[in-house]
Write an enzyme that holds these catalytic residues in place. Structure first.
Site, PDB file in Angstrom:
ATOM      1  N   ASN A   9      33.141 -12.765  28.280  1.00  0.00           N
ATOM      2  CA  ASN A   9      34.281 -11.885  28.208  1.00  0.00           C
ATOM      3  C   ASN A   9      34.778 -11.770  29.455  1.00  0.00           C
ATOM      4  O   ASN A   9      34.380 -11.231  30.470  1.00  0.00           O
ATOM      5  CB  ASN A   9      33.741 -10.577  27.730  1.00  0.00           C
ATOM      6  CG  ASN A   9      35.104  -9.354  27.516  1.00  0.00           C
ATOM      7  OD1 ASN A   9      36.230  -9.864  27.798  1.00  0.00           O
ATOM      8  ND2 ASN A   9      34.763  -8.255  27.627  1.00  0.00           N
ATOM      9  N   LYS A  11      37.686 -10.653  30.320  1.00  0.00           N
ATOM     10  CA  LYS A  11      38.357  -9.394  30.639  1.00  0.00           C
ATOM     11  C   LYS A  11      39.771  -9.426  31.051  1.00  0.00           C
ATOM     12  O   LYS A  11      40.462 -10.733  30.828  1.00  0.00           O
ATOM     13  CB  LYS A  11      37.852  -8.355  31.334  1.00  0.00           C
ATOM     14  CG  LYS A  11      36.512  -8.129  30.663  1.00  0.00           C
ATOM     15  CD  LYS A  11      35.760  -6.951  31.159  1.00  0.00           C
ATOM     16  CE  LYS A  11      34.013  -7.001  30.586  1.00  0.00           C
ATOM     17  NZ  LYS A  11      33.401  -5.345  31.090  1.00  0.00           N
ATOM     18  N   HIS A  96      35.376  -3.588  21.792  1.00  0.00           N
ATOM     19  CA  HIS A  96      35.074  -3.463  23.153  1.00  0.00           C
ATOM     20  C   HIS A  96      35.072  -2.029  23.574  1.00  0.00           C
ATOM     21  O   HIS A  96      36.126  -1.236  23.286  1.00  0.00           O
ATOM     22  CB  HIS A  96      35.408  -4.235  24.322  1.00  0.00           C
ATOM     23  CG  HIS A  96      34.946  -4.622  25.278  1.00  0.00           C
ATOM     24  ND1 HIS A  96      34.722  -3.460  26.519  1.00  0.00           N
ATOM     25  CD2 HIS A  96      33.903  -5.493  25.911  1.00  0.00           C
ATOM     26  CE1 HIS A  96      34.038  -3.721  27.359  1.00  0.00           C
ATOM     27  NE2 HIS A  96      33.429  -4.730  27.091  1.00  0.00           N
ATOM     28  N   GLU A  98      36.091  -0.844  26.270  1.00  0.00           N
ATOM     29  CA  GLU A  98      37.244  -0.545  27.243  1.00  0.00           C
ATOM     30  C   GLU A  98      38.563  -0.515  26.081  1.00  0.00           C
ATOM     31  O   GLU A  98      39.301   0.328  26.320  1.00  0.00           O
ATOM     32  CB  GLU A  98      37.463  -1.719  28.040  1.00  0.00           C
ATOM     33  CG  GLU A  98      36.275  -1.728  29.105  1.00  0.00           C
ATOM     34  CD  GLU A  98      35.944  -3.025  29.865  1.00  0.00           C
ATOM     35  OE1 GLU A  98      36.553  -4.058  29.607  1.00  0.00           O
ATOM     36  OE2 GLU A  98      34.968  -3.099  30.301  1.00  0.00           O
ATOM     37  N   GLU A 167      26.520  -2.862  23.613  1.00  0.00           N
ATOM     38  CA  GLU A 167      26.857  -2.950  25.128  1.00  0.00           C
ATOM     39  C   GLU A 167      26.900  -1.352  25.417  1.00  0.00           C
ATOM     40  O   GLU A 167      27.763  -0.533  25.432  1.00  0.00           O
ATOM     41  CB  GLU A 167      28.198  -3.416  25.296  1.00  0.00           C
ATOM     42  CG  GLU A 167      28.459  -4.911  25.123  1.00  0.00           C
ATOM     43  CD  GLU A 167      29.403  -5.478  25.819  1.00  0.00           C
ATOM     44  OE1 GLU A 167      29.196  -6.650  26.280  1.00  0.00           O
ATOM     45  OE2 GLU A 167      30.542  -5.014  25.705  1.00  0.00           O
ATOM     46  N   GLY A 173      29.470  -3.312  33.964  1.00  0.00           N
ATOM     47  CA  GLY A 173      30.111  -3.363  35.179  1.00  0.00           C
ATOM     48  C   GLY A 173      29.581  -2.445  36.240  1.00  0.00           C
ATOM     49  O   GLY A 173      30.104  -2.310  37.486  1.00  0.00           O
ATOM     50  N   SER A 213      26.018  -5.827  32.515  1.00  0.00           N
ATOM     51  CA  SER A 213      25.412  -6.286  33.896  1.00  0.00           C
ATOM     52  C   SER A 213      24.425  -7.277  33.742  1.00  0.00           C
ATOM     53  O   SER A 213      23.421  -7.200  34.357  1.00  0.00           O
ATOM     54  CB  SER A 213      24.924  -4.961  34.655  1.00  0.00           C
ATOM     55  OG  SER A 213      25.911  -4.029  35.127  1.00  0.00           O
TER      56      SER A 213
HETATM   57  P1  13P Z   1      29.495  -6.717  32.804  1.00  0.00           P
HETATM   58  O1  13P Z   1      28.561  -7.890  32.538  1.00  0.00           O
HETATM   59  O2  13P Z   1      30.375  -7.163  33.953  1.00  0.00           O
HETATM   60  O3  13P Z   1      28.690  -5.677  33.038  1.00  0.00           O
HETATM   61  O4  13P Z   1      30.571  -6.381  31.263  1.00  0.00           O
HETATM   62  C1  13P Z   1      29.915  -6.384  30.297  1.00  0.00           C
HETATM   63  C2  13P Z   1      30.955  -6.607  29.420  1.00  0.00           C
HETATM   64  O5  13P Z   1      31.601  -5.549  29.362  1.00  0.00           O
HETATM   65  C3  13P Z   1      31.026  -7.879  28.276  1.00  0.00           C
HETATM   66  O6  13P Z   1      31.805  -7.367  27.294  1.00  0.00           O
END
Ligand code: 13P
Length: 251
Positions: A9, A11, A96, A98, A167, A173, A213
């Site tokens: 992803n 982002k 997601h 976010e 997740e 992150g 992560s």
């Molecule tokens: P990270 O791997 O940067 O923690 O992000 C995970 C994520 O949100 C994938 O959709």
């Protein structure tokens, strides 16, 4: 049979030229050393039409990170599932954390998005997961069960087309990863909910990815768990060496 999948992803990272370069580099790396799992990269909308023709679709699937909850029309700035599919993309990340937290996406909105994605032959990668306070209050099971309502109105046939991604928001992150045991416990719980709703066969066939992560050094133990079928990767998907290191955990 359930598939092992590593999905990236991106982002809101990489401009178009950088995104094309990253996709080309990944394509070359995986042509030289074939993966032992399905690989997907989910990119910003504007990259899709440029990235799909430059990757070998037998090795790398391409997806969007979102799509609209409406078919078409006067929704300025939105991108429909049909438009995503018209670029050659085959996947779309939906739900997601976010999107849920910054853009107010609800269970109902996500139900619409999932249906439109499926109607356009896109495979939704549907994300669920609790925030830290919910984990601390041991409410993670309740939270994911409620989030699954968006996809539990699907027919068994349609449910069989989706990929789930667990997740935990506190692991995204942050460098904090769920322990393999924490991931296994909740993945097994999610699978039990699917079995209750759709039966054992559908539950057994559903790929449930872990995200939060992930890096080459921690995924081997996570992916070794029986109910963890791969990963949804954020930061580590932006460097071919790291992303390939994660893909290679299935070797
Ligand atoms: P990270 O791997 O940067 O923690 O992000 C995970 C994520 O949100 C994938 O959709």
């Amino acid at each position: 049979m359930r598939k092992n999948i590593v999905a990236g992803n991106w982002k809101m990272n990489k401009n178009l030229q950088e995104g094309i370069a990253l996709a080309k580099e990944l394509n070359e790396a995986l042509a030289a050393d074939k993966p032992n799992c399905d690989v997907v990269i989910c990119t910003p909308f504007i990259h899709l039409a440029s990235v799909t023709p430059i990757v070998d679709s037998a090795v790398i699937g391409v997806g969007a990170e979102n799509c609209a909850d409406k078919v078409s029309g006067a929704y300025t700035g939105e991108v429909s599932a049909e438009m995503v599919a018209s670029t050659g993309a085959q996947y779309v990340i939906l739900g997601h954390s976010e999107r849920r937290s910054y853009y107010g996406e609800t269970v109902e909105i996500l139900e619409e998005k999932v249906k439109l994605a499926l109607a356009n032959n896109l495979t939704p990668i549907f994300c669920i997961g609790e925030v830290l306070e919910e984990r601390q209050a041991e409410k993670q099971n309740e939270v994911v069960a409620a989030q699954l309502a968006s996809v539990f109105t699907l027919s068994a046939e349609d449910f069989g087309k989706i990929i789930l991604a667990y997740e935990p928001v506190w692991a995204i992150g942050t460098g904090l990863t769920a322990t393999p045991e924490q991931a296994q416990d909740i993945h097994a719980y999610i699978r039990s909910l699917i079995a209750e709703k759709y039966g054992n066969e559908v539950a057994d066939n559903c790929s449930i990815l872990y995200g939060g992560s992930c890096k080459p050094s921690n995924v081997k133990e996570l992916f070794a768990k029986p109910d963890v079928d791969g990963g949804l990767i954020g930061g580590a998907a932006l460097k071919v060496a790291d992303f390939k290191g994660i893909i290679d955990a299935f070797k």
